[in-house]
Design an enzyme around this catalytic site. Structure first.
Site, PDB file in Angstrom:
ATOM      1  N   ASP A 170      49.284  45.695  34.320  1.00 56.09           N
ATOM      2  CA  ASP A 170      47.579  45.814  34.666  1.00 56.09           C
ATOM      3  C   ASP A 170      48.085  46.954  35.713  1.00 56.09           C
ATOM      4  O   ASP A 170      48.582  47.228  36.520  1.00 56.09           O
ATOM      5  CB  ASP A 170      47.611  44.541  36.047  1.00 56.09           C
ATOM      6  CG  ASP A 170      46.042  44.029  36.254  1.00 56.09           C
ATOM      7  OD1 ASP A 170      45.579  45.834  36.320  1.00 56.09           O
ATOM      8  OD2 ASP A 170      45.464  43.652  36.105  1.00 56.09           O
TER       9      ASP A 170
ATOM     10  N   SER B 227      39.259  39.774  38.526  1.00 57.15           N
ATOM     11  CA  SER B 227      38.778  40.573  38.205  1.00 57.15           C
ATOM     12  C   SER B 227      38.958  40.550  39.820  1.00 57.15           C
ATOM     13  O   SER B 227      39.020  39.990  40.610  1.00 57.15           O
ATOM     14  CB  SER B 227      38.704  41.886  37.635  1.00 57.15           C
ATOM     15  OG  SER B 227      38.711  43.539  38.368  1.00 57.15           O
TER      16      SER B 227
ATOM     17  N   HIS C 282      45.183  44.562  32.455  1.00 60.96           N
ATOM     18  CA  HIS C 282      44.383  43.619  33.140  1.00 60.96           C
ATOM     19  C   HIS C 282      42.628  42.967  32.557  1.00 60.96           C
ATOM     20  O   HIS C 282      42.581  42.207  33.299  1.00 60.96           O
ATOM     21  CB  HIS C 282      43.037  45.062  33.676  1.00 60.96           C
ATOM     22  CG  HIS C 282      42.256  44.033  35.326  1.00 60.96           C
ATOM     23  ND1 HIS C 282      42.948  44.227  36.443  1.00 60.96           N
ATOM     24  CD2 HIS C 282      40.975  44.512  35.053  1.00 60.96           C
ATOM     25  CE1 HIS C 282      41.969  43.398  37.461  1.00 60.96           C
ATOM     26  NE2 HIS C 282      40.941  44.283  36.364  1.00 60.96           N
TER      27      HIS C 282
END
Lengths: 397, 435
Positions: free
Chosen positions: A301, A236, A333
């Site tokens: 995602d 991320s 995600h």
């Protein structure tokens, strides 16, 4: 209550690392008997998580979760690890929960039980149960708090004399310092530094950049680290940092990088806070990367528009041979080490405004769990190739 | 000169296992064809260090798999998946007569397994290994509960498997050295049996009064187990080693209270004064102490004390009256008890009585007296003190390490299957296939 001898439930191995598979076996049942296998775990936050599958014993009175099909429940089909990855908070729990282990020095305890019948199985006491320990730390792994040159985090060192290849491990926003992935990487032979970087208020983009370079060098200079075998693993927001460090730093040279659920809208010269906002369409310059890079993304995602940006990066020429891509349909995600439960949406605190929201991470449980299992194995083999074996220019898996 | 290898990877799977589980030791990323030594090091609770090692050659992919590749020489040779554990021996310079036994079974046995450059045989402490890992070996599976038992004057420990139960029960007896030895009972509980380890020679009662326990002591243990809410009272077995065999046979045949579903007798004999108390049986053996022999190393051989096997029926437990299945485990090189001769006589007696369908004999050539759960070191002799003799003696147990270790592995698996069949009533158990 009868004195009938009960069925026998076994979980093998009963103590394992979290990325290892186990075999759940029930014996001594009557033949053709409907039963439910259930897992139950009480988290550190005192929430109860469970999963269950409906099975029917064979003519020998055996149910093997590794071999048999589940006919229903939280998962169906042949799923040896379904009792872990399909776990959800029990009915009546608080909303938006996420299961993450904070204390990695103790194992996650999972109670596996077998109940008679399918419908209403919870109303009946289990016929048998067994306790499984799931560890993030292998025996002999050392955990060390780091607070050095302004850099904070936790370092994990594998057992043995070393020196070892190493990793700088960075997470994304929304949580405190997460140690479990680094603990697991150390259990797989890498000195791994879980970097704490989202708590403190950094002043400028330059100061921030220096923080990461210093962190990298702290690892590089550690007596148990092989200095030219240090990589970066980020997920991320952490993968954005990883990418920028690799592309723009003049003083650090990672041997390879892994970016999980990345986004490349973060131009250099801006702070992390600014990076949270969607900025210009300018993408990073792929030609600045000089080491093998593995990108792992979930196609479903919902948090970052990842797939589109990565596709664009590929179109830039020149360094394509360094790039490997894993794009998983149906995955969201939060791609984490395998067999941990999938969260499509959870509570989150936004860094800038401190607002509490429910964030949609995306993914559907079965494909997301498959993605976690497959990506972890490929991440480990990518790291083994580039950090343990001789250097290689080929990055394509 | 070999240049030092970089980044050799060593892994042991599982890194945390039960004492009777196999593991896979894997070396990767070594130079193809390089000579390497894999070594295990363990410091036991007494502070002594034990080591084992094997010499290997990495294959063309730079890999060594201990479960598939042969050790050329070392404390074990050939393809020996668990050789690093069962061939452990005290490091050079240790005092003689050591035996490895874990007292605290709530913590694991920790073994450091390392890989060294070249074929090394000594001086490991001065060498830096290429790689090393720590392995935990547990007697207790997660969720097994350990419960000290003192009711009825007992000195015992109950181990309950995890889960609601009810579980079949097991009374676990060791031999003439006394003490409360818990590790086998803990391991049996990890396999689904509510197991009670009993101290019947050095119990609190005996230490305080100087008197040996009577038959009621065992019957009390049986009752306590039977009445436990998580124990299946109609499915209780007894397992005894050495002198524990004498007690097991006595209770199985003569007790009005104890009704066993099965009995396991390891390295023992049926020779005993029938109707004798514990004290009288001990005394019977003591009377024959003059038959002790010593070998060239001055190690005591006690197997002759009960030989020849008497013909007088009052001196042998009447196995013809047994009503439950009996598993006899015999080491043919047992120098401490005449287990093999006794087994033959038991077989004859049961054939004459017509109950030999209850008997199974496992007889192992070159195995000694101390047939224990697998993968712990074999002691051919060790210092020993029975409750009768106040001074320590170097006792010859017998057995050749390789065959003894194989016997332990085979016997343990068969004991578990025997107990499973007779206490759980299952057929074709599959869950022991990983052992």
């Amino acid at each position: 209550m009868t004195q009938a001898v009960p069925p026998i439930l076994s979980v093998t191995p009963s103590r394992a690392l979290v990325d290892e598979k186990f075999q759940v076996l029930v014996e001594n049942l009557p033949p053709g008997c409907p039963v439910t296998l259930r897992s139950l775990h009480r988290s550190e936050d005192e929430d109860d998580w469970e999963a269950y599958g409906h099975y029917v014993s064979d003519h020998r009175g055996v149910v093997s979760v590794s071999e048999d099909l589940s006919f229903g429940g939280m998962y169906t089909g042949k799923e040896p690890m379904g009792l872990l990855w399909s776990m959800r908070p029990v009915p009546g729990s608080r909303k938006g929960l996420r299961l993450r282990k904070i204390n990695v020095c103790t194992p996650m305890l999972v109670n596996i039980s077998v109940h008679s019948g399918h419908e209403g199985f919870r109303d009946r006491t289990p016929l048998a149960s067994a306790l499984a320990e799931r560890w993030y730390m292998a025996p002999g792994v050392k955990r060390i708090d780091i607070n050095k040159q302004g850099v904070q985090g936790t370092l994990f060192i594998p057992p043995g004399p070393g020196p070892f290849p190493a990793l700088l491990d960075m997470w994304g926003g929304g949580a405190g310092l997460l140690e479990y992935r680094s603990a697991l990487l150390a259990s797989r032979g890498y000195v791994s530094f879980s970097l704490d970087y989202l708590r403190s208020e950094h002043l400028s983009a330059d100061v921030e950049f220096k923080y990461f370079e210093t962190a990298f060098n702290i690892i590089r200079n550690h007596p148990q680290v092989i200095p030219d075998r240090v990589g970066i693993l980020g997920s991320s927001l952490g993968s954005m940092v990883a990418f920028n460090l690799t592309a723009y730093s003049t003083i650090i040279k990672p041997r390879c990088i892994v970016c999980i659920s990345s986004n490349h809208y973060h131009p250099p010269g801006t702070t992390l806070k600014a990076g949270f906002k969607i900025l210009s369409n300018r993408t990073n310059d792929l030609s600045k990367i000089n080491c093998p890079m593995l990108l792992v993304n979930g196609c479903d995602d919902q948090n970052w528009p990842t797939v589109e940006t990565v596709a664009r990066l590929l179109r830039e020429g020149g360094k394509e041979h360094l790039l490997s891509r894993l794009a998983y349909p149906g995955a969201g995600h939060l791609i984490e080490p395998p067999f941990s439960p999938h969260f499509r949406a959870t509570k989150f605190i936004i860094l800038n405004s401190k607002e509490k929201v429910i964030l949609l991470w995306g993914g559907h449980t079965k494909p997301h769990s498959d993605a976690q299992e497959d990506s972890w194995r490929k991440i480990l083999s990518f790291l083994q190739l580039h950090l343990y074996h001789s250097p290689s220019v080929k990055a394509n898996l | 000169m070999d240049r030092k290898q970089c980044c050799v990877k060593l892994s042991v799977q599982p890194s945390r296992g039960l004492m009777d589980e196999k593991f896979i030791v894997l070396v990767q990323n070594a130079l193809p064809g390089s000579q390497l030594t894999i070594r295990a090091l363990h410091q036991c609770e007494d502070g002594h260090s034990w080591e084992a090692f094997g010499h290997y050659t990495a294959d063309t992919t730079g890999t060594i798999d201990v479960s598939e590749d042969p050790s050329i020489r070392g404390t074990y040779s050939g393809v020996e998946q668990m050789g690093l554990l069962w061939s452990l021996r005290p490091i050079p310079g240790s005092k003689p007569g050591l035996r490895m036994r874990k007292k605290n079974i709530q913590t694991p046995m920790e073994v450091t397994i390392s890989v060294y450059q070249g074929h090394q045989t000594e001086g490991f402490a001065d060498l830096v290994p290429l790689s090393g890992v720590v392995v935990e070996r547990w007697y207790m599976a997660p969720g097994v509960r350990r419960i000290p038992v003192t009711e009825g004057g007992l000195t015992a420990t109950l181990f309950l498997p995890s889960g609601p139960g009810p579980f079949p029960g097991l009374l676990d007896l060791w031999g003439g050295g006394g003490q409360l030895v818990e590790y086998r009972a803990a391991l049996l509980a990890s396999h689904g049996f509510a197991s009670m380890a009993i101290d019947y020679l050095t119990s609190k009662f005996t230490m305080e009064t100087g008197k040996m326990v009577d038959n009621q002591y065992f019957e009390t243990a049986y009752r306590v187990l039977q009445q436990h809410p998580q124990v299946c009272g109609s499915k209780i077995a007894m397992i005894g080693l050495s002198f524990g065999t004498s007690m097991t046979l006595k209770m199985a045949i003569y007790s009005e209270v104890i009704k066993l579903s099965a009995a396991v007798c390891i390295s023992g004999s049926h020779v005993q004064p029938v109707e004798g108390s514990v004290e009288e049986i001990m005394g019977f053996f003591q009377k024959n102490a003059g038959k002790t022999r010593f070998n060239e190393k001055n190690e005591a051989i006690w197997r002759d004390l009960l030989l020849p096997i008497p013909t007088d029926p009052s001196l042998k437990a009447d196995v013809g009256r047994l009503q439950c299945p009996l598993l006899l485990v015999v080491g043919e090189d047992d120098q401490n008890w005449p287990a093999q001769e006794s087994a033959l006589d038991i077989k004859e007696m049961m054939a004459r009585a017509g109950n030999s369908h209850l008997l199974t004999v496992l007889s192992y050539p070159n195995a000694g007296h101390l047939i224990e759960p697998p993968y712990t070191p074999h002691a051919r002799s060790s210092t020993f003190k029975t409750v009768e003799i106040q001074e320590k003696v170097m006792c010859l147990w017998g057995g050749q390490t390789v065959e003894h270790s194989r016997a332990q592995e085979d016997a343990w698996k068969k004991i578990l299957v025997f107990l499973r069949e007779n206490l759980y009533g299952g057929r074709n158990p599959t869950s022991f296939s990983h052992l």
